[in-house]
Design an enzyme around this catalytic site. Structure first.
Site, short mmCIF file in Angstrom:
data_model
loop_
_atom_site.label_atom_id
_atom_site.label_comp_id
_atom_site.label_asym_id
_atom_site.label_seq_id
_atom_site.Cartn_x
_atom_site.Cartn_y
_atom_site.Cartn_z
N CYS A 181 2.43 -2.80 -9.65
CA CYS A 181 3.36 -1.69 -9.82
C CYS A 181 4.55 -2.00 -10.75
CB CYS A 181 3.82 -1.14 -8.48
SG CYS A 181 4.07 -2.34 -7.17
N ARG A 212 -2.66 -13.58 -3.86
CA ARG A 212 -1.77 -13.67 -2.72
C ARG A 212 -2.15 -14.90 -1.92
NH1 ARG A 212 -1.77 -7.23 -0.82
NH2 ARG A 212 -1.06 -6.44 -2.86
N GLN A 244 -7.60 -5.17 -7.70
CA GLN A 244 -7.32 -3.86 -7.10
C GLN A 244 -7.60 -2.76 -8.10
OE1 GLN A 244 -3.15 -4.23 -5.87
NE2 GLN A 244 -3.81 -4.06 -3.74
N ASP A 275 -5.84 -0.40 -9.02
CA ASP A 275 -4.45 0.05 -8.98
C ASP A 275 -4.25 1.30 -9.83
OD1 ASP A 275 -2.56 -1.21 -7.42
OD2 ASP A 275 -2.41 -2.94 -8.74
N HIS A 293 -0.96 4.27 -10.72
CA HIS A 293 0.41 4.73 -10.47
C HIS A 293 0.66 6.00 -11.25
CE1 HIS A 293 0.56 0.40 -9.46
NE2 HIS A 293 1.35 0.84 -8.51
N LYS A 310 3.38 5.82 3.35
CA LYS A 310 2.06 5.84 2.72
C LYS A 310 1.03 6.49 3.62
CE LYS A 310 1.19 1.05 4.22
NZ LYS A 310 0.75 -0.30 3.80
N HIS A 355 1.94 5.28 -5.75
CA HIS A 355 1.04 4.13 -5.87
C HIS A 355 -0.25 4.51 -5.14
CE1 HIS A 355 4.70 1.26 -6.10
NE2 HIS A 355 5.20 2.42 -5.68
#
Length: 409
Positions: free
Chosen positions: A97, A126, A144, A146, A148, A228, A274
């Site tokens: 992000c 991670r 991911q 991902d 946005h 979320k 997100h």
């Protein structure tokens, strides 16, 4: 059941492995990477249809960026940090992000540019506890899907509805007809004012309800920058897997200096959504394997057609058939080992290849192929058989319907 454990299925299908000295890091084998890429290309196409623009951002980024975003304070213990003598430490990104906000910030934006929809298959790392590693379901290195969306407050409901429609369609096409929805609300440790959280929670709940969803409320489970919606799909064994998520963020754009010129020419801070449908690509593949007991839909199978010459006399024509199948966009494998036809067919079943194409003396003479699947056996001429197999893959059908193939007598 143990035989449906994705780790066992992946070993049987030769999809990936993990080295002992690199826990949580996936070595994808050819068949596994083929499956991975099929899934990625499928979602990439669906996102493109909805006007998402794909980007790519660095994996190694300066500590200062993570401090400004708030991730350093929140996730520092799970980040892989690269110290530098200059004091300008770097870190592998745990999420994308902040990078997408930097892309937004790279030019002057106006209200006419919104909503801006950015997507990325972003490699993240991670430092998860070693005891939590579990095949593809929990890893340290992952990708991911991902995305946005930078938008104005009045565009939130439309964008959430757009995402929910996409997620529902994708899950259905992959064999997941049902999912549960929860709305995770403000955690104790959070960024932003109570007023921001009041607005964000109310708007996300209203947007969810406008799409027909009735989310279960989960107090204290939100992200540190916003509430979320979490989507948990149910597999054929009745288990629930949390995969998709969409988060409404009034905090991060302001922290990283994002702004646009509104219709009056004043500077305003955009809202950020997100979202992800699969979450981790690898984890979703693990769930998909267990849901389908390893027998993946025809369009996703790493090997779609096992080409079987009955004897060495049909090897040449079998090689020609394989070339035609490849030219039609299919993924065949030639089983030309010296074993008997029966043993080779068993081998293809062990690899869960959905369709077997048998070429014997009769087929070589009349220009036909015998196609076998779990649904039955058909004889078709080459043109018809290949065209219908390609159509099955293009339409993302699970199996080859028998009425799609014209029998040759």
């Amino acid at each position: 059941m143990e035989q449906d454990d994705h780790r066992i299925l992946a070993r049987r299908l030769d999809l990936y492995h993990i080295e002992e000295d690199a826990p949580g890091m996936i070595y994808w084998h050819p068949a596994g990477w083929q499956l991975y890429r099929q899934l990625e290309e499928y979602l990439r196409g669906r996102m493109r249809e909805l006007d998402y623009e794909e980007v790519n951002s660095p994996q190694l980024l300066p500590r200062g960026l993570w401090e400004r975003s708030g991730h350093w304070e929140k996730f520092r213990e799970n980040m892989f940090v690269v110290p530098r003598d200059s004091g300008r430490d770097m870190a592998l990104k745990p999420m994308s992000c902040p990078c997408h906000l930097q892309i937004f910030n790279s030019s002057l934006r106006s209200w006419r540019d919104l909503p801006m929809r950015l997507s990325e298959f972003g490699a993240c790392h991670r430092d998860e506890p070693s005891g939590s590693m579990h095949g593809l379901l929990r890893t340290r290195g992952f990708v991911q899907d991902d995305a946005h969306v930078l938008c104005m407050s009045q565009q939130i409901e439309t964008e959430v509805a757009r995402f929910v429609g996409l997620l529902s369609s994708v899950y259905s096409e992959l064999g997941f007809e049902e999912f549960d929805v929860a709305l995770s609300l403000r955690p104790e440790k959070r960024a932003g004012s109570d007023e921001d959280w009041d607005q964000a929670e109310a708007q996300l709940l209203a947007a969810a309800r406008s799409t027909g969803l009735s989310p279960v409320l989960q107090p204290g489970e939100g992200a540190f920058y916003g509430p979320k919606l979490e989507f948990a799909l149910r597999d054929r064994q009745g288990r629930s897997w949390q995969c998709g998520t969409i988060q409404l963020d009034f905090v991060l754009p302001a922290r990283l200096g994002a702004s646009y010129a509104d219709s009056n020419g004043n500077r305003a801070v955009p809202v950020m959504l997100h979202h992800a449908i699969f979450g981790s690509m690898g984890r979703f593949i693990g769930i998909l394997l267990e849901h389908h007991h390893g027998r993946l839909p025809f369009w996703l199978a790493p090997v779609q057609v096992a080409v079987m010459p009955v004897s060495e006399h049909q090897l040449g024509i079998a090689q020609e058939l394989k070339r035609h199948l490849v030219a039609a966009g299919l993924r065949p494998k030639l089983f030309d080992e010296s074993e008997t036809l029966a043993r080779r067919i068993v081998s293809s079943h062990d690899l869960m290849v959905p369709v077997v194409a048998v070429l014997g003396r009769r087929e070589a003479q009349d220009g036909s192929i015998t196609l076998r699947s779990q649904q039955g056996q058909w004889v078709a001429d080459w043109h018809t058989g290949i065209a219908k197999l390609a159509e099955t893959a293009t339409r993302r059908l699970t199996e080859v319907p028998s009425d799609m193939l014209v029998a040759v007598h």
